[in-house]
Write an enzyme that holds these catalytic residues in place. Structure first.
Site, PDB file in Angstrom:
ATOM      1  N   ASP A  16     -23.779 112.618  83.254  1.00  0.00           N
ATOM      2  CA  ASP A  16     -25.084 113.125  82.830  1.00  0.00           C
ATOM      3  C   ASP A  16     -25.002 114.410  82.014  1.00  0.00           C
ATOM      4  O   ASP A  16     -25.660 114.558  80.994  1.00  0.00           O
ATOM      5  CB  ASP A  16     -25.880 113.437  84.105  1.00  0.00           C
ATOM      6  CG  ASP A  16     -27.162 112.671  84.115  1.00  0.00           C
ATOM      7  OD1 ASP A  16     -27.168 111.539  83.585  1.00  0.00           O
ATOM      8  OD2 ASP A  16     -28.147 113.212  84.660  1.00  0.00           O
ATOM      9  N   ALA A  18     -22.513 115.616  80.267  1.00  0.00           N
ATOM     10  CA  ALA A  18     -21.923 115.391  78.938  1.00  0.00           C
ATOM     11  C   ALA A  18     -22.959 114.786  78.000  1.00  0.00           C
ATOM     12  O   ALA A  18     -23.112 115.215  76.858  1.00  0.00           O
ATOM     13  CB  ALA A  18     -20.714 114.476  79.074  1.00  0.00           C
ATOM     14  N   ARG A  46     -13.808 107.835  83.922  1.00  0.00           N
ATOM     15  CA  ARG A  46     -13.323 106.635  84.619  1.00  0.00           C
ATOM     16  C   ARG A  46     -13.955 105.355  84.096  1.00  0.00           C
ATOM     17  O   ARG A  46     -13.298 104.310  84.049  1.00  0.00           O
ATOM     18  CB  ARG A  46     -13.586 106.769  86.125  1.00  0.00           C
ATOM     19  CG  ARG A  46     -12.547 107.645  86.789  1.00  0.00           C
ATOM     20  CD  ARG A  46     -12.754 107.705  88.275  1.00  0.00           C
ATOM     21  NE  ARG A  46     -14.048 108.299  88.608  1.00  0.00           N
ATOM     22  CZ  ARG A  46     -14.270 109.075  89.650  1.00  0.00           C
ATOM     23  NH1 ARG A  46     -13.285 109.350  90.482  1.00  0.00           N
ATOM     24  NH2 ARG A  46     -15.454 109.559  89.899  1.00  0.00           N
ATOM     25  N   HIS A 239     -27.773 131.785  87.654  1.00  0.00           N
ATOM     26  CA  HIS A 239     -28.625 132.113  86.507  1.00  0.00           C
ATOM     27  C   HIS A 239     -29.426 133.408  86.693  1.00  0.00           C
ATOM     28  O   HIS A 239     -29.421 134.283  85.839  1.00  0.00           O
ATOM     29  CB  HIS A 239     -29.594 130.960  86.208  1.00  0.00           C
ATOM     30  CG  HIS A 239     -28.920 129.628  86.046  1.00  0.00           C
ATOM     31  ND1 HIS A 239     -27.656 129.504  85.544  1.00  0.00           N
ATOM     32  CD2 HIS A 239     -29.343 128.361  86.302  1.00  0.00           C
ATOM     33  CE1 HIS A 239     -27.321 128.209  85.501  1.00  0.00           C
ATOM     34  NE2 HIS A 239     -28.329 127.510  85.964  1.00  0.00           N
ATOM     35  N   GLN A 367     -38.124 131.436  78.588  1.00  0.00           N
ATOM     36  CA  GLN A 367     -38.551 130.104  78.159  1.00  0.00           C
ATOM     37  C   GLN A 367     -39.780 129.665  78.930  1.00  0.00           C
ATOM     38  O   GLN A 367     -39.994 130.171  80.028  1.00  0.00           O
ATOM     39  CB  GLN A 367     -37.434 129.081  78.370  1.00  0.00           C
ATOM     40  CG  GLN A 367     -37.083 128.918  79.843  1.00  0.00           C
ATOM     41  CD  GLN A 367     -35.893 128.031  80.102  1.00  0.00           C
ATOM     42  OE1 GLN A 367     -34.991 127.956  79.310  1.00  0.00           O
ATOM     43  NE2 GLN A 367     -35.892 127.359  81.230  1.00  0.00           N
ATOM     44  N   ASP A 393     -47.178 142.534  71.375  1.00  0.00           N
ATOM     45  CA  ASP A 393     -46.683 141.180  71.578  1.00  0.00           C
ATOM     46  C   ASP A 393     -45.701 140.745  70.496  1.00  0.00           C
ATOM     47  O   ASP A 393     -46.044 140.726  69.314  1.00  0.00           O
ATOM     48  CB  ASP A 393     -47.921 140.258  71.595  1.00  0.00           C
ATOM     49  CG  ASP A 393     -47.561 138.814  71.879  1.00  0.00           C
ATOM     50  OD1 ASP A 393     -46.369 138.512  72.027  1.00  0.00           O
ATOM     51  OD2 ASP A 393     -48.493 137.991  71.956  1.00  0.00           O
TER      52      ASP A 393
HETATM   53  C1  BG6 Z   1     -29.112 123.991  86.203  1.00  0.00           C
HETATM   54  C2  BG6 Z   1     -29.579 123.557  87.562  1.00  0.00           C
HETATM   55  O1  BG6 Z   1     -28.021 124.843  86.307  1.00  0.00           O
HETATM   56  O2  BG6 Z   1     -30.168 124.643  85.516  1.00  0.00           O
HETATM   57  C3  BG6 Z   1     -30.793 122.674  87.454  1.00  0.00           C
HETATM   58  O3  BG6 Z   1     -28.535 122.867  88.218  1.00  0.00           O
HETATM   59  C4  BG6 Z   1     -31.868 123.343  86.632  1.00  0.00           C
HETATM   60  O4  BG6 Z   1     -31.303 122.335  88.729  1.00  0.00           O
HETATM   61  C5  BG6 Z   1     -31.304 123.835  85.305  1.00  0.00           C
HETATM   62  O5  BG6 Z   1     -32.886 122.414  86.401  1.00  0.00           O
HETATM   63  C6  BG6 Z   1     -32.305 124.643  84.511  1.00  0.00           C
HETATM   64  O6  BG6 Z   1     -31.814 124.877  83.228  1.00  0.00           O
HETATM   65  P1  BG6 Z   1     -32.802 125.034  81.997  1.00  0.00           P
HETATM   66  O7  BG6 Z   1     -31.911 125.373  80.858  1.00  0.00           O
HETATM   67  O8  BG6 Z   1     -33.502 123.727  81.849  1.00  0.00           O
HETATM   68  O9  BG6 Z   1     -33.740 126.130  82.372  1.00  0.00           O
END
Ligand code: BG6
Length: 479
Positions: A16, A18, A46, A239, A367, A393
């Site tokens: 997924d 990739a 695989r 993150h 975002q 802004d």
């Molecule tokens: C991933 C998490 O690291 O970041 C996901 O495993 C999450 O659960 C995703 O949805 C969010 O990334 P983005 O770039 O869509 O904010």
């Protein structure tokens, strides 16, 4: 234009990650000429696939908007090839080596990038096979690795030790894709290229900092996988903590990877482990109309699981700059909207001569819709001396051409190709991050904290507003 000529091998090419991230990012770089035309990309996994089905897989998430894109895609696919094999079988990796040598004969590439888009269970076996069969002293080799980097401090250290025995730290690129996002990369420029923020960026002026990640989607089909990790390991420990580090760190001596990462590690080491009273957990249930299933309705999720899909945690940085300032991290799935933002809330004006004041805030929206805005008091235009909160802004869509904003993965893969590690997680940084979260994760894993239920599509569990208020966050005054 491209500075290097690589052979790129994507391991886990049928998966997924990739399909959704790696190949679209490689295509973006190829299309915009950041990859040399002679670059060759080899997929390895695989699953048995012929060239046609591999091409179908690669292009599934690539957006083609016009004829030009279409032509670029067909050129891109012509430099991609695929080979299937096991993840722990030297013979298959020897075949891969022959494949690599074949394409290198044509391309003349002298550098290799191995992109590990793999489940954690095969991570070390693959790295070991690569080292044994596909590593050459005279070839620059880089390895991109993806989370999860362990489950806690011990497992992360074990993994680091095993990987460290095979590859040098300067060859390992640990991805945290948030570090490739435009507004996250902007933090250093905002903080260190402007004089107006420097003198207020501390506990004397700032009351509290909120870093929020909201997502509308639930765990949809990934429930079983997600349940092992939970939202803290999935989003917060990586993150959100990375964002915190960039907001809080001292200026690095230079922009070199080591100088930047030295400062990031330093700030993490000033954060003590999260206390039980500084955390609030939630888990989503059915949507209010009963149509969308709750977390526990997913058949792949163990019955009665207490895994959090929402978490709010407050961290403190015990250094001169930040002592006493709460950093509130909040993240959740299945919420009312998708949004990631950083909100820096300043203190009240001391001894103000005005009433009806709201606090200054700097908001950095990561975002969607990249933006930076500053909330400030203004005179309400007209007669009298009424105050009004207004925004300065900088919304990217109106100020810049937002189509130039690259995907996070494009930015990071390009950094890796150029040998720039500043936006990748160093081993000691990872260690420091796990130290902050491991004790509380243990408490959670032992089922000692009951998550508060919240309906899918809602704003999150009850009690969040009180939680953030407890750490000083003050809502805007109603005008
Ligand atoms: C991933 C998490 O690291 O970041 C996901 O495993 C999450 O659960 C995703 O949805 C969010 O990334 P983005 O770039 O869509 O904010």
């Amino acid at each position: 234009d491209a500075k290097h000529l690589y052979t790129i091998v994507v391991l886990g090419a049928s998966g997924d990650l990739a399909k959704k991230k790696t190949f679209p990012a490689l295509f973006g770089l190829f299309k915009n000429r950041y990859l040399s035309r002679n670059t060759r990309i080899i997929g390895y996994a695989r699953t048995k696939m012929d060239q046609t089905s591999f091409e179908g897989h690669v292009s599934k998430f690539i957006k083609v908007k016009n004829e030009e894109d279409k032509a670029a895609l067909s050129r891109f696919l012509s430099v991609c090839s695929y080979q299937s094999g096991q993840y722990d079988h030297d013979g298959d990796f020897q075949e891969l080596e022959k494949h690599i040598e074949r394409v290198e004969k044509i391309s003349g590439a002298k550098e290799r990038l191995f992109y590990m888009a793999l489940p954690p269970s095969v991570f070390i076996p693959v790295a070991a096979c690569l080292k044994k069969n596909n590593y050459r002293q005279d070839v620059v080799t880089r390895l991109i690795v993806e989370k999860p980097f362990g489950m806690d401090l011990d497992s992360s250290r074990k993994l680091a030790k095993e990987l460290g025995a095979l590859f040098k730290e300067e060859e390992i690129y640990r991805i945290d894709h948030y570090l490739g996002k435009e507004m996250v990369k902007n933090l250093m420029i905002l903080r260190f290229a402007n004089v107006i923020f420097g003198s207020v960026w501390n506990r004397h002026s700032i009351d509290n900092i909120q870093i929020t990640f909201k997502e509308k989607i639930g765990t949809q089909g990934r429930g079983g996988y997600f349940d092992e990790f939970g939202i803290i390991r999935d989003v917060m420990q990586n993150h959100l903590l990375q964002i915190l580090t960039l907001v809080a760190m001292e200026p690095p001596v230079t922009l070199s990877s080591e100088d930047v990462r030295d400062e990031k590690v330093k700030v993490l080491r000033f954060i003590p482990p999260i206390a039980k009273e500084d955390i609030l957990l939630g888990q989503y249930t059915k949507s209010e109309d009963g149509k969308e299933p709750g977390y526990l309705d997913d058949s792949t999720v163990p019955r009665g699981s207490k895994t959090p899909t929402y978490a709010a945690a407050t961290l403190f940085i015990h250094n001169e700059r930040w002592a006493g300032v709460p950093f509130v991290l909040k993240c959740g799935k299945a919420l009312d909207q998708q949004k990631t933002e950083i909100r820096i809330q300043f203190k009240d004006v001391p001894g103000s001569i005005f009433t009806n004041l709201s606090r200054n805030e700097i908001v950095i929206r990561v975002q969607p819709g990249e933006a930076l805005y500053v909330k400030m008091m203004n005179k309400e235009p007209g007669l009298g001396m009424k105050t009004i909160i207004s925004d300065l802004d900088l919304s990217y869509s109106s100020r810049f051409n937002s189509s130039v904003i690259p995907e996070a993965y494009e930015s990071l893969i390009l950094d890796a190709l150029n040998g720039d590690q500043s936006n990748f997680v160093r081993d000691d940084e990872l260690d420091a991050a796990w130290k902050i979260f491991t004790p509380i994760l243990k408490t959670i894993d032992e089922g000692e904290i009951d998550p508060i239920p919240y309906a899918l599509g809602s704003r999150g569990p009850e009690g969040v507003s009180e939680f953030v208020a407890k750490y000083g966050y003050t809502r805007e005054q109603q005008q």
